[in-house]
Design a protein around this motif. Structure first.
Motif, PDB file in Angstrom:
ATOM      1  N   PHE A 250       0.837  -1.205   0.000  1.00 24.57           N
ATOM      2  CA  PHE A 250       0.000   0.000   0.000  1.00 24.57           C
ATOM      3  C   PHE A 250       0.868   1.250   0.000  1.00 24.57           C
ATOM      4  O   PHE A 250       2.055   1.221   0.351  1.00 24.57           O
ATOM      5  CB  PHE A 250      -0.940   0.018   1.219  1.00 24.57           C
ATOM      6  CG  PHE A 250      -0.206   0.265   2.509  1.00 24.57           C
ATOM      7  CD1 PHE A 250       0.388  -0.781   3.205  1.00 24.57           C
ATOM      8  CD2 PHE A 250      -0.089   1.557   3.039  1.00 24.57           C
ATOM      9  CE1 PHE A 250       1.091  -0.559   4.383  1.00 24.57           C
ATOM     10  CE2 PHE A 250       0.609   1.790   4.215  1.00 24.57           C
ATOM     11  CZ  PHE A 250       1.198   0.727   4.885  1.00 24.57           C
ATOM     12  N   THR A 257      -5.923   6.364   2.909  1.00 27.31           N
ATOM     13  CA  THR A 257      -5.699   4.966   2.528  1.00 27.31           C
ATOM     14  C   THR A 257      -5.094   4.197   3.699  1.00 27.31           C
ATOM     15  O   THR A 257      -5.458   3.041   3.937  1.00 27.31           O
ATOM     16  CB  THR A 257      -4.794   4.892   1.277  1.00 27.31           C
ATOM     17  OG1 THR A 257      -5.445   5.575   0.206  1.00 27.31           O
ATOM     18  CG2 THR A 257      -4.531   3.448   0.868  1.00 27.31           C
ATOM     19  N   VAL A 261      -6.274   0.762   5.319  1.00 27.79           N
ATOM     20  CA  VAL A 261      -5.358  -0.388   5.442  1.00 27.79           C
ATOM     21  C   VAL A 261      -5.345  -0.887   6.885  1.00 27.79           C
ATOM     22  O   VAL A 261      -5.396  -2.094   7.141  1.00 27.79           O
ATOM     23  CB  VAL A 261      -3.938   0.022   4.964  1.00 27.79           C
ATOM     24  CG1 VAL A 261      -2.892  -0.994   5.407  1.00 27.79           C
ATOM     25  CG2 VAL A 261      -3.919   0.170   3.445  1.00 27.79           C
ATOM     26  N   GLY A 301      -3.366  -1.302  -1.806  1.00 27.04           N
ATOM     27  CA  GLY A 301      -3.957  -0.091  -1.244  1.00 27.04           C
ATOM     28  C   GLY A 301      -3.324   1.134  -1.877  1.00 27.04           C
ATOM     29  O   GLY A 301      -2.107   1.249  -1.916  1.00 27.04           O
ATOM     30  N   SER A 302      -4.169   2.023  -2.387  1.00 29.17           N
ATOM     31  CA  SER A 302      -3.606   3.205  -3.059  1.00 29.17           C
ATOM     32  C   SER A 302      -4.591   4.361  -3.057  1.00 29.17           C
ATOM     33  O   SER A 302      -5.792   4.170  -3.231  1.00 29.17           O
ATOM     34  CB  SER A 302      -3.271   2.853  -4.516  1.00 29.17           C
ATOM     35  OG  SER A 302      -2.863   4.005  -5.224  1.00 29.17           O
TER      36      SER A 302
END
Ligand code: FEO
Length: 394
Positions: A250, A257, A261, A301-302
């Motif tokens: 991520f 984000t 996460v 994750g972004s």
């Protein structure tokens, strides 16, 4: 370092590259590496198996000062970290013939400008008798290039495996086995170098099955005098099911984000699913690759950046795509402010993977209650799939 005896007439030669920290300008080498060559002396003939990376040529040529005659130089693999010093060796031993596979011939001519008349091509299964020592050449394509082969020394039950079973590890020890090497540097090496070719490795492992192997002498890292451990590890990495594990690379710019996460990580743990997280801003990609050997699911994750994924998330997707891990599921989580095509872009970068895409979770801005619920639902889906498929915990 002087040549080191493995068995009567068989010596390790080569160079330990203690300080190298990057391979192919891409792969981190936290433990350095080595370029192993081996000298096999029979009653009648002497063979050198492989050489070293050209920057270490001086070390190797100094070692060779003790070797009066070489009849054959075997090149298992044309990549220059093993073949690059062959021209200098052939110059020093002008009567030596270069032995290689059919495919390697052209590569060695192209990459090293070796004259055709110096090369002796061997076929799969060909043998070479040195007098009391018999070498059998076994084609093992794609470990790590299409031309690669290994050599079995029958009398000593010794397999010279080149990149196959190697590890990037600089050590003063000739033999280092055990859990730490197998699940450390050797697994990292498998993940970074071998995993893309897992299907072919399966065939190569089967091909080696009939051989009685007491020692494996690879071209990187230590020699295995108890090879069962590395052979079993390869069987598990190649043939085994993925694990009940989510690999979660991520990147987060302003924390939204990261909040997702963190929530998702906890949700997975509560459901009995293992997680390995990698902050892409500081990641060692070797660690990420090792985790991909085991992952049942990959979740990236972004945040949305300029309408697409953050470039580091795209890099992680590209990496996973080329490494071709055996994960069965993929998803994406992250935030956006005004839209974009993050999921489509990431999915497009993962086309090599034969995976089911689980419903991504994208939230506008910082996650709210509905976003957290969606993450819980994704964690439910991952846990259910892993349970259905019988993925075991690490
Ligand atoms: Fe160690 Fe593929 O070279």
């Amino acid at each position: 370092m002087k040549p080191r005896k493995i068995t009567d007439g068989v010596h390790w030669m080569g160079a330990v590259d203690w300080d190298r920290r990057l391979f192919d300008q891409l792969i981190p080498l936290p433990d350095g590496t080595s370029y192993n060559a081996y000298l096999v002396k029979g009653r009648d003939k002497t063979v050198l198996l492989d050489t070293v990376d050209p920057p270490m040529a001086d070390v190797f040529l100094h070692q060779l000062e003790q070797v009066e005659r070489i009849d054959y130089v075997v090149s298992h693999h044309a990549e220059q970290d093993h073949s690059g010093t062959i021209p200098a060796v052939l110059e020093r031993y002008p009567d030596a013939e270069l032995v290689c596979s059919e495919k390697a011939k052209g590569m060695l001519e192209d990459l090293l400008h070796i004259p055709e008349n110096k090369i002796k091509v061997v076929k799969d299964g060909d043998t070479l008798s040195l007098g009391g020592k018999t070498l059998t050449f076994i084609y093992t394509p794609w470990v790590h290039w299409p031309e690669t082969m290994v050599t079995y020394l029958e009398e000593d039950k010794l397999l010279f495996s080149c990149d196959f079973f190697g590890s990037h590890l600089a050590t003063s020890e000739l033999y280092v086995g055990g859990e730490w090497v197998v699940n450390g540097p050797a697994k990292r090496y498998y993940a970074e170098i071998m995993m893309p070719f897992a299907n072919v490795i399966q065939r190569n492992l089967e091909k080696l099955e009939p051989l009685e192997i007491e020692t494996i002498a690879p071209s990187h890292g230590p020699v295995y005098d108890k090879p069962s451990q590395i052979l079993e590890a390869y069987r598990e990495w190649v043939f085994g099911d993925p694990k009940n594990l989510v690999t979660l690379p991520f990147v987060s710019m302003h924390g939204s984000t990261l909040e997702m996460v963190n929530h998702f990580t906890a949700a997975l743990i509560e459901r009995g699913v293992g997680v390995r997280r990698f902050d892409l801003a500081v990641v060692d990609i070797g660690e990420l690759a090792m985790s991909l050997v085991d992952a049942g699911t990959i979740v990236i994750g972004s945040p949305t950046v300029l309408g697409g994924p953050h470039p580091l998330a795209a890099y992680a997707a590209l990496l996973a795509n080329v490494l071709r891990p055996k994960a069965a599921y993929v998803s994406v989580i992250g935030s956006f402010s005004w839209g974009g095509k993050m999921v489509e872009t990431l999915a497009g970068l993962l086309k090599n993977l034969k995976v089911e895409i689980l419903e991504p979770v994208l939230v506008k801005g910082r996650p709210r209650e509905d976003g957290f619920k969606a993450l819980d639902k994704l964690a439910d889906a991952v846990a259910a799939r892993h349970t259905e498929r019988g993925f075991e915990s690490l």
